[in-house]
Design an enzyme around this catalytic site. Structure first.
Site, short mmCIF file in Angstrom:
data_model
loop_
_atom_site.label_atom_id
_atom_site.label_comp_id
_atom_site.label_asym_id
_atom_site.label_seq_id
_atom_site.Cartn_x
_atom_site.Cartn_y
_atom_site.Cartn_z
N GLU A 1 0.83 -1.21 0.00
CA GLU A 1 0.00 0.00 0.00
C GLU A 1 0.86 1.26 0.00
O GLU A 1 0.54 2.24 -0.69
CB GLU A 1 -0.94 0.01 1.22
CG GLU A 1 -1.97 -1.12 1.25
CD GLU A 1 -3.06 -0.96 0.20
OE1 GLU A 1 -3.07 0.06 -0.51
OE2 GLU A 1 -3.89 -1.87 0.09
N GLU B 1 -18.52 -6.26 -2.32
CA GLU B 1 -17.13 -6.72 -2.22
C GLU B 1 -16.97 -8.13 -2.78
O GLU B 1 -15.93 -8.48 -3.32
CB GLU B 1 -16.66 -6.69 -0.77
CG GLU B 1 -16.11 -5.36 -0.31
CD GLU B 1 -14.80 -5.00 -1.01
OE1 GLU B 1 -13.73 -5.16 -0.41
OE2 GLU B 1 -14.85 -4.53 -2.16
N GLU C 1 -12.33 0.42 -9.48
CA GLU C 1 -11.90 -0.45 -10.59
C GLU C 1 -12.92 -0.51 -11.72
O GLU C 1 -12.54 -0.57 -12.90
CB GLU C 1 -11.62 -1.86 -10.06
CG GLU C 1 -10.32 -2.00 -9.29
CD GLU C 1 -10.42 -1.47 -7.86
OE1 GLU C 1 -9.37 -1.29 -7.22
OE2 GLU C 1 -11.55 -1.24 -7.38
#
Length: 905
Positions: free
Chosen positions: A103, A344, A362
């Site tokens: 990250e 999710e 996305e």
């Protein structure tokens, strides 16, 4: 879509970014992220731990760094210059905090490099950043050196975490004992590290990232050419041997292809094409993408998909494989239209598996790339839907809140940095023309966090040996290698309807789903074969079913207690295909059994604050009760709230006049839930909300449970009862202290704001969740069509969601009797399957419902104009004010809201 409408939508994206970024800077900076429900910053260690999610936070103003190049893309160059100065002045990279290497690389290192790339571009243009002297690059180099100790392993794969101040394995570092990392964590470094090497001339960064990629390539499963999800960083053994294109692997594939684009190294493209061939051979079951076992790639490893695979159609566009990209994207869009957002995780028959949605970008990314590839205006309409859903369901006064449950519409106090780094960038670029952007976007490549790296890096500081080590490991199919990116004019010659022709067969795929994949089932029908037996259809008394089981190598054993046991021996199956069907049947049966246990639990409910100044914007996740009015079967309950006396509700109320006709607030503890319900019902309350007495408890960090009865007959309890943890309950209590009269809606899921405000004199822009709309004058016909479309989508999707909520495999409620102290005497338990009803025939969108949808926004607007014409003073509750005064009050309330420093609403 006309240029005017595209421009209008682009401006709307700019306003949304300003709302999110402005609230972060005002209420959260220099914290890493904004908590949009409580209007404050999220600081590591000062909030309850969220586990691995918090590893992205390093006390380095994460959201600001992640947003740097977004400011330039959105043509906010002055704000960009101010932001760079703040980063250089305030950000400290030497904090004693353990962070995720992955990250930190994609968000912080990538953010600094993206900011540097655009800073030098602006400096060359001569108007902005004339003072800039590579300061962001120096910070990036400093951070790069802080990440290097993570690579101190025999394999060259990095540790998953590192302490920014103390590195790895020192006692004070508090990390370095991990043995596993995900494939994406180790394989998503090459773009940022190579760019850092090319910018600075320090080759060590690119060398380390290449070594990690080389090791992953070496460890691929040679017969399938697939990689697993997690790997041991010391031995190179696969820990999780399932393989897909979603969480844990996704950006590894992305970076192989993009490393070829950025660095020009043929071996990266060869590796990507080798993996891609395996993906399309085993994982792709159009329009689905299902995980498989790396050693037995013909067997599916699970029957659900996660939201992160939504990036894959965009990667397929970059590869030039447009048809499957269109198919998968369309399937995902149908799921979004059903649930407003992409859950999710969702099952192969498109039910919710994990209900959260942290505003992931996305799908917007793939939408942008598909529009670039096809020029099909359909994808502009898709982007428009994303904008409308974000404003309608996720927008709150202090930013945009993640969805805690897409089925109920409840929020989570979370706005991740990637929302500003990626979502607004892709949405703005989707609607922007070339002249709307101050630089040529084609000169840059997007990282997985949508940071921009210039393509000229491919010819800069090339000191890395380009020995091709790929071909010696595998024989490659030459037809799979195109050495240039595809030309869209060749892909779509004189056929603007090409993409539509691919989408058309999939437009009802969510409602007519088949877990084995549409193509495979169609082929089986064409060949005359019957579709495989599904676990949910199996009956032990059906002779035909027993014959099918035998063919699949599955034995059925009747146990003495009446249960039936199933055992599969693949070697006894009639064929390898039958053996595969048998294994799938067994997996489905296991999941079905697990699902039936979960379905004994009731799904979460929603408490929605509908009074001024909230107007339905705040939705709290609530636990249900196993007694009283069932909100999933009856109309929602709406009323003002009042605290009961005594507050615990364990005896006859001394203030019945205060709770009469209202929803009573009572505290948990000292007696049974059912006893509290009877006492407030006897006092005339129309509903009850039990607030946890454990101070600081929150649905963010603890699983909800359902309130059980007292072991007696509870049919006498007729009112709805819901449970709120302390944090959610304090939001209502604080609102009472601030506004005295607070009205709430108790329901099975959050209701549309237009329905909540029906008949009230509220400006339409509040319903639309976009304050800027108040000042826009639009042709009424355009408003009519847009509003009516939005209402129809809302109504139909609500009905589908209600049905889905009962049949869903997953819900976020868990029964935790062990968490209750004996003194509480409250209890939480599950209910029997007989109490849970589900009617699969209801899972459709009724024409009736859509037919009855009316343009509610316009009704409100017309009503407003009529009332204004006839009466200059408009009634709102107990006050009589002109509309200008009402708007002024609204703005004052918003300003007051923003000024609050405590954990209040």
């Amino acid at each position: 879509m006309s240029r005017e409408e595209k421009q209008k939508l682009g401006n709307q994206v700019l306003e949304m970014f300003d709302h999110a970024y402005g609230n972060y800077m005002e209420h959260a900076y220099p914290a890493d992220e904004l908590m949009p429900l409580t209007c404050r910053g999220r600081v590591r260690g000062q909030e309850p731990s969220r586990g691995d999610v918090d590893d992205a936070l390093g006390k380095f103003s994460l959201t600001l760094i992640d947003s740097l190049d977004t400011l330039v893309v959105l043509n906010k160059t002055k704000e960009f210059e101010d932001a760079v100065r703040k980063v250089l002045r305030d950000v400290n990279l030497d904090n004693d905090v353990v962070v995720s290497v992955f990250e930190t690389n994609i968000r912080v290192l990538g953010g600094l490099l993206g900011g540097h790339s655009l800073a030098i571009m602006l400096k060359e243009k001569g108007e902005y950043m004339q003072w800039y002297n590579d300061e962001l690059l120096q910070m990036a180099k400093q951070l790069g050196y802080k990440l290097l100790p993570a690579f101190n392993t025999t394999s060259g794969l990095p540790y998953p975490r590192i302490n920014l101040k103390f590195g790895i394995r020192k006692p004070e570092a508090r990390t370095g004992t991990e043995t596993d990392t995900c494939t994406a964590c180790a394989g998503t470094l090459i773009l940022e590290f190579a760019a850092l090497s090319r910018f600075t001339g320090a080759t060590i960064f690119e060398e380390y990232a290449r070594k990690a990629l080389d090791f992953l390539w070496e460890k691929r499963q040679r017969s399938s050419n697939l990689v697993g999800v997690t790997i041991n960083i010391h031995t190179g053994d696969w820990v999780r041997k399932d393989s897909g294109v979603g969480a844990g692997i996704d950006s590894y594939y992305e970076y192989l292809l993009k490393a070829y684009v950025l660095l020009g190294d043929d071996s990266f493209l060869e590796r990507f094409n080798t993996h891609y061939d395996a993906i399309m051979r085993y994982i792709s079951q159009p329009p689905l993408l299902l995980d498989v076992h790396i050693h037995k790639p013909m067997l599916n490893a699970r029957t659900w998909m996660d939201a992160l695979l939504a990036f894959f159609p965009g990667l397929q566009v970059l590869k030039g494989d447009i048809r499957p990209a269109i198919e998968t994207h369309e399937m995902l869009y149908q799921v979004i239209k059903k649930h407003n957002f992409l859950p999710e995780a969702f099952t192969t028959d498109f039910r919710v598996h994990w209900a959260q949605h942290p505003l992931r970008p996305e799908f917007a990314e793939s939408t942008y790339f598909l529009y670039k590839a096809t020029g099909d205006p359909y994808y502009l309409e898709v982007g428009k839907t994303l904008i409308e859903n974000l404003n309608k369901y996720a927008r709150v006064p202090c930013g945009f809140a993640a969805m805690k449950d897409v089925r109920t519409g409840s929020h989570e106090d979370r706005m991740d940095s990637f929302f500003l780094a990626e979502m607004f960038k892709y949405l703005y670029l989707l609607f922007a023309d070339k002249e709307d952007i101050i630089f040529d976007i084609e000169d840059y490549i997007f990282t997985t966090e949508a940071h921009l790296l210039p393509l000229w890096l491919s010819t800069t500081n090339q000191s890395i040996s380009k020995k091709n080590t790929t071909s010696e490991y595998t024989e490659l199919d030459d037809s799979n290698f195109d050495w240039t990116c595809p030309n869209t004019q060749i892909l779509f010659p004189n056929d603007p309807l090409y993409a539509q022709s691919i989408r058309e067969p999939l437009k009802n795929v969510v409602d007519k789903s088949c877990p084995r994949g549409i193509i495979r089932v169609e082929e089986s029908f064409r060949s005359g074969a019957k579709p495989p037996l599904r676990a949910r259809d199996f009956m032990a008394t059906n002779p035909e079913h027993l014959e099918i089981l035998k063919k699949m190598g599955v034995s059925l054993i009747h146990l003495k207690d009446g249960r039936v046991q199933l055992v599969q021996h693949a070697i006894q199956a009639a064929s390898s295909i039958d053996a595969e069907d048998g294994l799938r049947f067994m997996q489905e049966m296991i999941e079905l059994s697990s699902q039936q246990q979960k379905e004994q639990q009731l799904p979460p409910r929603a408490v929605q604050i509908v009074s001024h100044p909230f107007f339905g914007r705040v939705v709290l996740t609530a636990g249900p009760a196993q007694f009283g009015l069932d909100l999933s079967k009856h109309k929602e309950t709406r009323g003002f709230v009042a605290s009961s006396k005594p507050y615990n509700g364990c005896s006859e109320l001394t203030n019945p006049e205060a709770v009469m006709g209202k929803i009573a607030l009572i505290q948990r503890g000292q007696c049974m839930f059912a006893e509290k319900a009877r006492n407030i019902q006897n006092a005339g309350a129309i509903g009850g909300i039990v607030i946890d007495d454990n101070e600081g408890s929150s649905s963010d960090t603890a699983p909800l449970f359902q309130m059980a009865g007292d072991g007696k007959d509870t049919d006498d309890i007729k009112i709805p009862m819901l449970f709120l943890f302390s944090k959610e309950g304090s939001i209502i209590l604080d609102a009472i202290r601030e506004y005295e009269e607070v009205e709430v809606l108790l329901s099975d899921k959050a209701k549309d704001r237009a329905a909540i405000l029906k008949g009230k004199m509220i400006p339409s822009y509040i319903i639309n969740s976009n304050p800027e709309m108040e000042n826009e004058e639009q042709p009424s016909s355009e408003n009519d069509s847009q509003n009516q479309s939005a209402e129809q989508i809302s109504s139909s999707s609500q009905e589908v969601d209600l049905v889905d909520q009962e049949s869903s495999e997953e819900n976020s409620l868990n029964s935790h009797p062990e968490s209750l102290s004996p003194a509480d005497m409250d209890n939480a338990a599950s209910i029997s399957p007989s109490e849970q009803t589900s009617n699969p025939t209801e899972n459709h969108e009724t024409t009736n419902l859509n037919g009855e949808c009316t343009d509610l926004d316009n009704q409100l607007q017309e009503q407003s104009e009529t009332e204004e014409d006839s009466n200059p003073n408009v009634s709102w509750g107990k006050k009589v004010q002109p509309i200008d005064s009402i708007l002024a009050d609204w703005n004052e309330d918003i300003e007051a809201f923003e000024m609050m420093e405590k954990d209040e609403l």
